[in-house]
Motif scaffolding. Sequence first.
Motif, mmCIF file in Angstrom:
data_model
loop_
_atom_site.group_PDB
_atom_site.id
_atom_site.type_symbol
_atom_site.label_atom_id
_atom_site.label_comp_id
_atom_site.label_asym_id
_atom_site.label_seq_id
_atom_site.Cartn_x
_atom_site.Cartn_y
_atom_site.Cartn_z
ATOM 1 N N ILE A 99 21.325 53.172 106.003
ATOM 2 C CA ILE A 99 22.501 53.982 105.683
ATOM 3 C C ILE A 99 22.668 55.043 106.764
ATOM 4 C CG2 ILE A 99 22.471 53.520 103.202
ATOM 5 C CD1 ILE A 99 21.057 56.125 102.741
ATOM 6 N N ASP A 100 23.762 55.788 106.694
ATOM 7 C CA ASP A 100 24.146 56.685 107.788
ATOM 8 C C ASP A 100 23.148 57.830 107.979
ATOM 9 O OD1 ASP A 100 25.334 59.314 106.360
ATOM 10 O OD2 ASP A 100 25.819 57.541 105.176
ATOM 11 N N PRO A 101 23.175 58.490 109.143
ATOM 12 C CA PRO A 101 22.195 59.554 109.433
ATOM 13 C C PRO A 101 22.313 60.758 108.515
ATOM 14 C CG PRO A 101 23.878 59.429 111.158
ATOM 15 C CD PRO A 101 24.048 58.216 110.311
ATOM 16 N N GLN A 102 23.526 61.106 108.066
ATOM 17 C CA GLN A 102 23.667 62.276 107.193
ATOM 18 C C GLN A 102 22.985 62.046 105.855
ATOM 19 O OE1 GLN A 102 27.840 63.394 107.040
ATOM 20 N NE2 GLN A 102 27.686 64.495 108.980
ATOM 21 N N GLN A 103 23.207 60.884 105.243
ATOM 22 C CA GLN A 103 22.524 60.606 103.978
ATOM 23 C C GLN A 103 21.020 60.480 104.193
ATOM 24 O OE1 GLN A 103 24.561 58.127 100.779
ATOM 25 N NE2 GLN A 103 25.311 57.141 102.639
ATOM 26 N N THR A 104 20.633 59.773 105.253
ATOM 27 C CA THR A 104 19.209 59.523 105.487
ATOM 28 C C THR A 104 18.428 60.823 105.678
ATOM 29 O OG1 THR A 104 19.674 57.374 106.515
ATOM 30 C CG2 THR A 104 17.540 58.390 107.001
ATOM 31 N N PHE A 105 18.906 61.680 106.585
ATOM 32 C CA PHE A 105 18.108 62.844 106.947
ATOM 33 C C PHE A 105 18.451 64.096 106.148
ATOM 34 C CE2 PHE A 105 17.928 60.097 110.710
ATOM 35 C CZ PHE A 105 16.552 59.982 110.829
ATOM 36 N N LEU A 106 19.739 64.378 105.956
ATOM 37 C CA LEU A 106 20.102 65.616 105.262
ATOM 38 C C LEU A 106 19.895 65.491 103.750
ATOM 39 C CD1 LEU A 106 23.360 66.576 107.207
ATOM 40 C CD2 LEU A 106 20.965 67.123 107.731
ATOM 41 N N ASN A 107 20.164 64.318 103.186
ATOM 42 C CA ASN A 107 20.062 64.145 101.730
ATOM 43 C C ASN A 107 18.687 63.650 101.293
ATOM 44 O OD1 ASN A 107 22.741 64.774 101.915
ATOM 45 N ND2 ASN A 107 23.525 62.854 101.108
ATOM 46 N N LEU A 108 18.146 62.645 101.982
ATOM 47 C CA LEU A 108 16.935 61.980 101.485
ATOM 48 C C LEU A 108 15.652 62.518 102.107
ATOM 49 C CD1 LEU A 108 18.238 58.288 101.317
ATOM 50 C CD2 LEU A 108 18.186 60.025 99.522
ATOM 51 N N VAL A 109 15.684 62.910 103.368
ATOM 52 C CA VAL A 109 14.505 63.529 103.992
ATOM 53 C C VAL A 109 14.482 65.027 103.695
ATOM 54 C CG1 VAL A 109 13.425 64.132 106.205
ATOM 55 C CG2 VAL A 109 14.265 61.802 105.807
ATOM 56 N N GLY A 110 15.600 65.697 103.930
ATOM 57 C CA GLY A 110 15.687 67.137 103.684
ATOM 58 C C GLY A 110 15.494 67.944 104.952
ATOM 59 N N GLU A 111 16.292 69.009 105.087
ATOM 60 C CA GLU A 111 16.268 69.809 106.316
ATOM 61 C C GLU A 111 14.916 70.471 106.568
ATOM 62 O OE1 GLU A 111 19.525 72.484 106.815
ATOM 63 O OE2 GLU A 111 20.970 71.128 105.849
ATOM 64 N N LYS A 112 14.155 70.717 105.507
ATOM 65 C CA LYS A 112 12.876 71.417 105.686
ATOM 66 C C LYS A 112 11.890 70.613 106.526
ATOM 67 C CE LYS A 112 10.973 69.688 101.311
ATOM 68 N NZ LYS A 112 10.448 70.066 99.969
ATOM 69 N N HIS A 113 12.107 69.315 106.629
ATOM 70 C CA HIS A 113 11.205 68.464 107.419
ATOM 71 C C HIS A 113 11.718 68.214 108.828
ATOM 72 C CE1 HIS A 113 8.780 67.558 103.900
ATOM 73 N NE2 HIS A 113 9.862 67.183 103.232
ATOM 74 N N LEU A 114 12.823 68.860 109.208
ATOM 75 C CA LEU A 114 13.494 68.536 110.462
ATOM 76 C C LEU A 114 13.665 69.759 111.350
ATOM 77 C CD1 LEU A 114 16.308 66.406 108.789
ATOM 78 C CD2 LEU A 114 14.332 65.482 110.031
ATOM 79 N N GLU A 115 13.692 69.522 112.647
ATOM 80 C CA GLU A 115 13.990 70.581 113.603
ATOM 81 C C GLU A 115 15.470 70.953 113.496
ATOM 82 O OE1 GLU A 115 11.944 72.168 115.530
ATOM 83 O OE2 GLU A 115 10.133 70.956 115.140
ATOM 84 N N GLN A 116 15.790 72.238 113.755
ATOM 85 C CA GLN A 116 17.155 72.703 113.576
ATOM 86 C C GLN A 116 18.139 71.998 114.508
ATOM 87 O OE1 GLN A 116 17.945 74.570 111.038
ATOM 88 N NE2 GLN A 116 20.122 74.411 111.559
ATOM 89 N N ASP A 117 17.724 71.711 115.746
ATOM 90 C CA ASP A 117 18.612 71.003 116.670
ATOM 91 C C ASP A 117 19.009 69.642 116.128
ATOM 92 O OD1 ASP A 117 18.550 73.101 118.417
ATOM 93 O OD2 ASP A 117 17.202 72.156 119.870
ATOM 94 N N PHE A 118 18.043 68.970 115.531
ATOM 95 C CA PHE A 118 18.322 67.647 114.957
ATOM 96 C C PHE A 118 19.260 67.772 113.763
ATOM 97 C CE2 PHE A 118 17.471 64.125 112.077
ATOM 98 C CZ PHE A 118 17.575 63.040 112.934
#
Length: 356
Positions: A99-118
């Motif tokens: 599925i798309d990157p917004q659902q994958t990373f922002l919804n299912l992974v969560g911003e707390k696990h990601l670098e701000q640039d990403f």
Amino acid sequence: DKVKALILYILCMWGMDPSQGGVGYLIPLYINRASNYRLVVHGSHGLAAALTRDFMQHGGKIFSPYGIDEIVIEDGRAKGVQLNGGPLLKAKMGVVSTIDPQQTFLNLVGEKHLEQDFVESTKGWLWEHWGLLGIHMCLLDLPQFISAQNNPDVARALIHVIGYESAEDFMSHQEMIAGGDFDDRAGFNCCFPTIHDPSQAPAGKHTGIISCMAPYNLNGGKENWLKWKFKEETAWMLINKLAKYAPNITEIVVRDVFVASPGDVANKFLDMVGVSIKQGQYHPLQMGYLRPNEYCSTHRSPIKSLYMGGACTYPGGTVLLGSGYLAADAVVEENGIEKWWQEPDYVKAAREKGYF
């Protein structure tokens, strides 16, 4: 003028924006697609069913009643998928998202696990400006096209493009979509599968499909796409346009109609946000190495053991199958597994020529 309109439609019906520069290299692909259509015997659902059977026969499991709560991340690594109201699926080698990157990373992974640039890069993902409106018809007779009187081959065509007498007509349709409107300026393509595959209807009866570009965000509210009265009126507006080219297509011949509106499609398919047909716009900054972004262009991601496939990744949509193939490549390479398949000959030839 008619040929210009046809070529312009062919180039844009796969998701391109006629006003967008920098993606003209896709034109040969789309010309190839338009001149090499395929029809699945017994209907396209038969292909999906066959793939599903093969998947399950090889040990795959489908958890279709469940939604997804989250991709479980521990120590920067994808450990599994938590289903909504269902089990935790633990990953052995990794998790693959199509599925798309917004659902994958922002919804299912969560911003707390990601670098701000990403996170910022992912939030900037661009979507297509239109989706598809599909009208499925049960017909008591095939359309009798006026133009077939001069050219009998018209009656045997698989695809007809209706409603564009000039390139300006097509551009008017695009302007209408951009403004969130939908009216009788719309043209479309239509096909009648039973001409070539009689098994798709009872003997002597026929099927027809109209496929039309339409805005998801309608003026007056996108919820109108979910109202049967509005959908039915819209369907008959397009059927009546078809009747101008094939006068026998009347309410008597059209036995029944099913409308798959942009709202219906977006509700049904998790991977078609806003009725996106390619999981994201074909834009110069979202193609090639930048699809979906420079962090995931090799089908790996900043999260270890989380892989990306699907149309939002290189090489994109149009049912190329390349995204899934390359995601599978990434999984086996990262896990030191010997591939049990061979590269296609055309990939070997491209590699030898240094294309990638």
